[in-house]
Scaffold this motif. Structure first.
Motif, PDB file in Angstrom:
ATOM      1  N   GLN A  51      -1.255  -0.060  12.135  1.00  0.00           N
ATOM      2  CA  GLN A  51      -2.877  -0.358  11.615  1.00  0.00           C
ATOM      3  C   GLN A  51      -3.057   0.227  10.557  1.00  0.00           C
ATOM      4  O   GLN A  51      -4.581  -0.022  10.024  1.00  0.00           O
ATOM      5  CB  GLN A  51      -3.855   0.286  12.652  1.00  0.00           C
ATOM      6  N   ALA A  52      -2.227   1.060   9.288  1.00  0.00           N
ATOM      7  CA  ALA A  52      -2.363   1.071   8.781  1.00  0.00           C
ATOM      8  C   ALA A  52      -1.507   1.737   8.079  1.00  0.00           C
ATOM      9  O   ALA A  52      -0.175   2.329   8.644  1.00  0.00           O
ATOM     10  CB  ALA A  52      -3.455   2.248   8.511  1.00  0.00           C
ATOM     11  N   ALA A  53      -1.372   1.912   6.590  1.00  0.00           N
ATOM     12  CA  ALA A  53       0.064   2.606   5.398  1.00  0.00           C
ATOM     13  C   ALA A  53      -0.734   3.560   4.951  1.00  0.00           C
ATOM     14  O   ALA A  53      -1.535   3.263   4.408  1.00  0.00           O
ATOM     15  CB  ALA A  53       1.405   1.631   5.300  1.00  0.00           C
ATOM     16  N   ILE A  54       0.273   4.874   4.840  1.00  0.00           N
ATOM     17  CA  ILE A  54       0.192   5.166   3.924  1.00  0.00           C
ATOM     18  C   ILE A  54       1.728   5.902   2.886  1.00  0.00           C
ATOM     19  O   ILE A  54       3.048   6.025   3.533  1.00  0.00           O
ATOM     20  CB  ILE A  54       0.584   7.252   4.716  1.00  0.00           C
ATOM     21  N   VAL A  55       1.964   5.276   2.164  1.00  0.00           N
ATOM     22  CA  VAL A  55       3.025   4.875   1.228  1.00  0.00           C
ATOM     23  C   VAL A  55       3.267   5.687   0.209  1.00  0.00           C
ATOM     24  O   VAL A  55       1.988   6.613  -1.130  1.00  0.00           O
ATOM     25  CB  VAL A  55       2.760   3.299   0.966  1.00  0.00           C
ATOM     26  N   ASP A  56       4.439   6.453  -0.033  1.00  0.00           N
ATOM     27  CA  ASP A  56       3.959   7.350  -1.701  1.00  0.00           C
ATOM     28  C   ASP A  56       4.677   6.388  -2.808  1.00  0.00           C
ATOM     29  O   ASP A  56       4.880   5.494  -2.690  1.00  0.00           O
ATOM     30  CB  ASP A  56       5.445   8.315  -1.576  1.00  0.00           C
ATOM     31  N   LEU A  57       4.130   6.360  -4.088  1.00  0.00           N
ATOM     32  CA  LEU A  57       4.375   6.105  -4.897  1.00  0.00           C
ATOM     33  C   LEU A  57       5.767   5.642  -5.880  1.00  0.00           C
ATOM     34  O   LEU A  57       5.941   4.471  -6.227  1.00  0.00           O
ATOM     35  CB  LEU A  57       3.692   6.276  -6.396  1.00  0.00           C
ATOM     36  N   ILE A  58       6.258   6.521  -5.197  1.00  0.00           N
ATOM     37  CA  ILE A  58       8.379   7.035  -5.270  1.00  0.00           C
ATOM     38  C   ILE A  58       8.626   7.401  -4.100  1.00  0.00           C
ATOM     39  O   ILE A  58       9.185   7.913  -3.356  1.00  0.00           O
ATOM     40  CB  ILE A  58       8.264   8.205  -6.846  1.00  0.00           C
ATOM     41  N   LEU A  59       9.754   5.801  -4.064  1.00  0.00           N
ATOM     42  CA  LEU A  59      10.720   5.721  -3.973  1.00  0.00           C
ATOM     43  C   LEU A  59      12.049   5.161  -4.199  1.00  0.00           C
ATOM     44  O   LEU A  59      12.571   5.427  -5.076  1.00  0.00           O
ATOM     45  CB  LEU A  59      10.276   4.635  -2.787  1.00  0.00           C
ATOM     46  N   PRO A  60      12.901   5.961  -3.178  1.00  0.00           N
ATOM     47  CA  PRO A  60      14.372   6.220  -4.143  1.00  0.00           C
ATOM     48  C   PRO A  60      14.969   4.178  -3.993  1.00  0.00           C
ATOM     49  O   PRO A  60      15.502   4.386  -5.198  1.00  0.00           O
ATOM     50  CB  PRO A  60      15.442   6.535  -2.543  1.00  0.00           C
ATOM     51  N   ASP A  61      14.402   3.181  -3.482  1.00  0.00           N
ATOM     52  CA  ASP A  61      15.136   1.887  -3.704  1.00  0.00           C
ATOM     53  C   ASP A  61      13.885   1.253  -4.710  1.00  0.00           C
ATOM     54  O   ASP A  61      13.568   0.199  -4.211  1.00  0.00           O
ATOM     55  CB  ASP A  61      15.422   1.909  -2.700  1.00  0.00           C
ATOM     56  N   GLY A  62      12.289   1.279  -4.608  1.00  0.00           N
ATOM     57  CA  GLY A  62      11.685   0.925  -5.449  1.00  0.00           C
ATOM     58  C   GLY A  62      10.756   2.372  -5.952  1.00  0.00           C
ATOM     59  O   GLY A  62      10.109   3.113  -5.682  1.00  0.00           O
ATOM     60  N   ASP A  63       9.197   0.915  -5.235  1.00  0.00           N
ATOM     61  CA  ASP A  63       7.932   2.164  -5.877  1.00  0.00           C
ATOM     62  C   ASP A  63       7.146   2.071  -4.792  1.00  0.00           C
ATOM     63  O   ASP A  63       7.229   0.653  -4.102  1.00  0.00           O
ATOM     64  CB  ASP A  63       7.360   2.441  -7.185  1.00  0.00           C
ATOM     65  N   GLY A  64       6.440   2.816  -4.471  1.00  0.00           N
ATOM     66  CA  GLY A  64       4.918   2.427  -3.596  1.00  0.00           C
ATOM     67  C   GLY A  64       3.723   1.047  -4.564  1.00  0.00           C
ATOM     68  O   GLY A  64       3.288   0.290  -3.068  1.00  0.00           O
ATOM     69  N   ILE A  65       3.847   1.202  -5.365  1.00  0.00           N
ATOM     70  CA  ILE A  65       3.039  -0.605  -6.349  1.00  0.00           C
ATOM     71  C   ILE A  65       3.729  -1.701  -5.099  1.00  0.00           C
ATOM     72  O   ILE A  65       3.357  -2.301  -4.909  1.00  0.00           O
ATOM     73  CB  ILE A  65       3.099  -0.254  -7.605  1.00  0.00           C
ATOM     74  N   GLU A  66       4.843  -1.606  -4.916  1.00  0.00           N
ATOM     75  CA  GLU A  66       5.950  -2.397  -4.978  1.00  0.00           C
ATOM     76  C   GLU A  66       6.028  -2.873  -3.447  1.00  0.00           C
ATOM     77  O   GLU A  66       5.061  -3.882  -2.601  1.00  0.00           O
ATOM     78  CB  GLU A  66       7.120  -3.202  -5.261  1.00  0.00           C
ATOM     79  N   VAL A  67       6.119  -1.456  -2.484  1.00  0.00           N
ATOM     80  CA  VAL A  67       5.738  -1.668  -0.665  1.00  0.00           C
ATOM     81  C   VAL A  67       4.373  -2.318  -1.006  1.00  0.00           C
ATOM     82  O   VAL A  67       3.898  -3.284  -0.182  1.00  0.00           O
ATOM     83  CB  VAL A  67       6.055  -0.344  -0.458  1.00  0.00           C
ATOM     84  N   THR A  68       3.208  -1.792  -1.737  1.00  0.00           N
ATOM     85  CA  THR A  68       1.925  -2.631  -1.661  1.00  0.00           C
ATOM     86  C   THR A  68       2.079  -3.552  -1.271  1.00  0.00           C
ATOM     87  O   THR A  68       1.284  -4.733  -0.521  1.00  0.00           O
ATOM     88  CB  THR A  68       1.021  -2.097  -2.414  1.00  0.00           C
ATOM     89  N   ARG A  69       2.325  -4.430  -2.280  1.00  0.00           N
ATOM     90  CA  ARG A  69       2.048  -5.533  -2.508  1.00  0.00           C
ATOM     91  C   ARG A  69       2.367  -6.363  -2.032  1.00  0.00           C
ATOM     92  O   ARG A  69       1.744  -7.428  -1.165  1.00  0.00           O
ATOM     93  CB  ARG A  69       2.697  -5.691  -4.323  1.00  0.00           C
ATOM     94  N   ARG A  70       3.720  -5.720  -1.727  1.00  0.00           N
ATOM     95  CA  ARG A  70       4.683  -6.725  -0.118  1.00  0.00           C
ATOM     96  C   ARG A  70       4.014  -6.927   1.360  1.00  0.00           C
ATOM     97  O   ARG A  70       3.903  -7.862   1.925  1.00  0.00           O
ATOM     98  CB  ARG A  70       5.865  -6.836   0.279  1.00  0.00           C
ATOM     99  N   LEU A  71       3.349  -5.884   1.497  1.00  0.00           N
ATOM    100  CA  LEU A  71       2.527  -5.459   2.727  1.00  0.00           C
ATOM    101  C   LEU A  71       0.817  -6.208   2.707  1.00  0.00           C
ATOM    102  O   LEU A  71       0.592  -7.425   3.457  1.00  0.00           O
ATOM    103  CB  LEU A  71       2.104  -3.927   2.806  1.00  0.00           C
ATOM    104  N   ARG A  72       0.454  -6.573   1.232  1.00  0.00           N
ATOM    105  CA  ARG A  72      -0.881  -7.291   1.464  1.00  0.00           C
ATOM    106  C   ARG A  72      -1.025  -8.579   1.056  1.00  0.00           C
ATOM    107  O   ARG A  72      -1.932  -9.576   1.244  1.00  0.00           O
ATOM    108  CB  ARG A  72      -1.369  -6.298   0.107  1.00  0.00           C
ATOM    109  N   GLU A  73       0.476  -9.217   1.430  1.00  0.00           N
ATOM    110  CA  GLU A  73       0.955 -10.524   0.751  1.00  0.00           C
ATOM    111  C   GLU A  73       1.002 -10.533   2.625  1.00  0.00           C
ATOM    112  O   GLU A  73       0.588 -12.078   2.720  1.00  0.00           O
ATOM    113  CB  GLU A  73       2.836 -11.041   0.419  1.00  0.00           C
ATOM    114  N   TRP A  74       0.631 -10.625   3.589  1.00  0.00           N
ATOM    115  CA  TRP A  74       0.847 -10.922   4.864  1.00  0.00           C
ATOM    116  C   TRP A  74      -0.638 -10.056   5.457  1.00  0.00           C
ATOM    117  O   TRP A  74      -0.748 -10.056   7.252  1.00  0.00           O
ATOM    118  CB  TRP A  74       1.778 -10.840   5.589  1.00  0.00           C
ATOM    119  N   SER A  75      -0.902  -8.663   4.896  1.00  0.00           N
ATOM    120  CA  SER A  75      -1.559  -8.410   6.164  1.00  0.00           C
ATOM    121  C   SER A  75      -2.993  -7.573   5.427  1.00  0.00           C
ATOM    122  O   SER A  75      -2.594  -7.380   4.098  1.00  0.00           O
ATOM    123  CB  SER A  75      -0.994  -6.745   6.661  1.00  0.00           C
TER     124      SER A  75
END
Length: 223
Positions: A51-75
């Motif tokens: 129902q929601a996501a809390i995402v850190d900006l710094i991740l070992p295999d990418g960043d939270g910005i890309e995760v946000t962008r990918r999630l926003r493509e469908w949700s």
């Protein structure tokens, strides 16, 4: 854990922070779906959407910005990003990617829960208002849809909520503090930067001419 508890995807590669977030959110009545990498986060969200996501900006295999962008493509789920003090540029990029809000580390448990609950309230708010049509722009507040020249416009929940407030008060100047209080809550009336970023994205999507800026004061919906 109740089956009806809202599921929150929590993405952070720092085990100490992840454990703390799990405790805080579970005590607040949420079901926590933990992930330590961008790939794990996207996989878990796809298998059983939260129902929601809390995402850190710094991740070992990418960043939270890309995760946000990918999630926003469908949700349209609320997405909050976690950032370190001084990461202003990264915060703006996250908002531009579709995040609804951000929390600066270190953060308090009450602040985190309050911001998450506010985001969920905005996303789940039922609208019972008429449609408005202005020079090719169609806004149906009840159906939660916006079209320009018949073409659907995708808005994030917070962008739609800003538009709803502006449309309901069309022709009237809405101050920064009034918009922040109405959309984010009275405890966030000094968070001007997120407001400016979301307004800029909203104006770009619907047509800048509809939202007039009164520099240093606020915005009004012009028709």
């Amino acid at each position: 854990m109740s089956a009806e508890a809202p599921r929150i995807l929590v993405v952070d590669d720092e085990s100490q922070i992840l454990r703390a977030l799990r405790v805080v959110l579970r005590e607040a009545g949420f079901e926590v779906v933990p992930a330590e990498t961008a790939k794990e986060a996207l996989d878990r969200a796809a298998v059983r959407p939260p129902q929601a996501a809390i995402v850190d900006l710094i991740l070992p295999d990418g960043d939270g910005i890309e995760v946000t962008r990918r999630l926003r493509e469908w949700s349209e789920m609320p997405i909050l990003v976690l950032s370190a003090i001084g990461d202003e540029e990264q915060k703006v990029k996250a908002l531009e990617a579709g995040a609804d809000d951000y929390i600066t580390k270190p953060f308090g448990a009450r602040e985190l829960v309050a911001r998450l609950q506010a985001a969920l309230r905005r996303a789940g708010r039922a609208e019972d208002e008429p449609a408005v049509s202005v020079e090719g722009l169609e806004i149906d507040l009840a159906a939660h849809t916006v079209k320009r020249e018949g073409e659907p416009i995708h808005l994030t929940p917070i962008e739609f909520d800003l538009l709803r407030v502006l449309v309901r008060n069309r022709g009237r100047l809405m101050t920064h503090r009034a918009l922040l209080s109405e959309v984010w809550g009275p405890e966030y009336v000094d968070d001007i930067q997120p407001l400016r970023t979301h307004i800029a994205r909203l104006r770009a999507k619907i047509d800048p001419k509809y939202i007039v800026t009164d520099p240093g004061v606020g915005y009004r919906f012009s028709f």
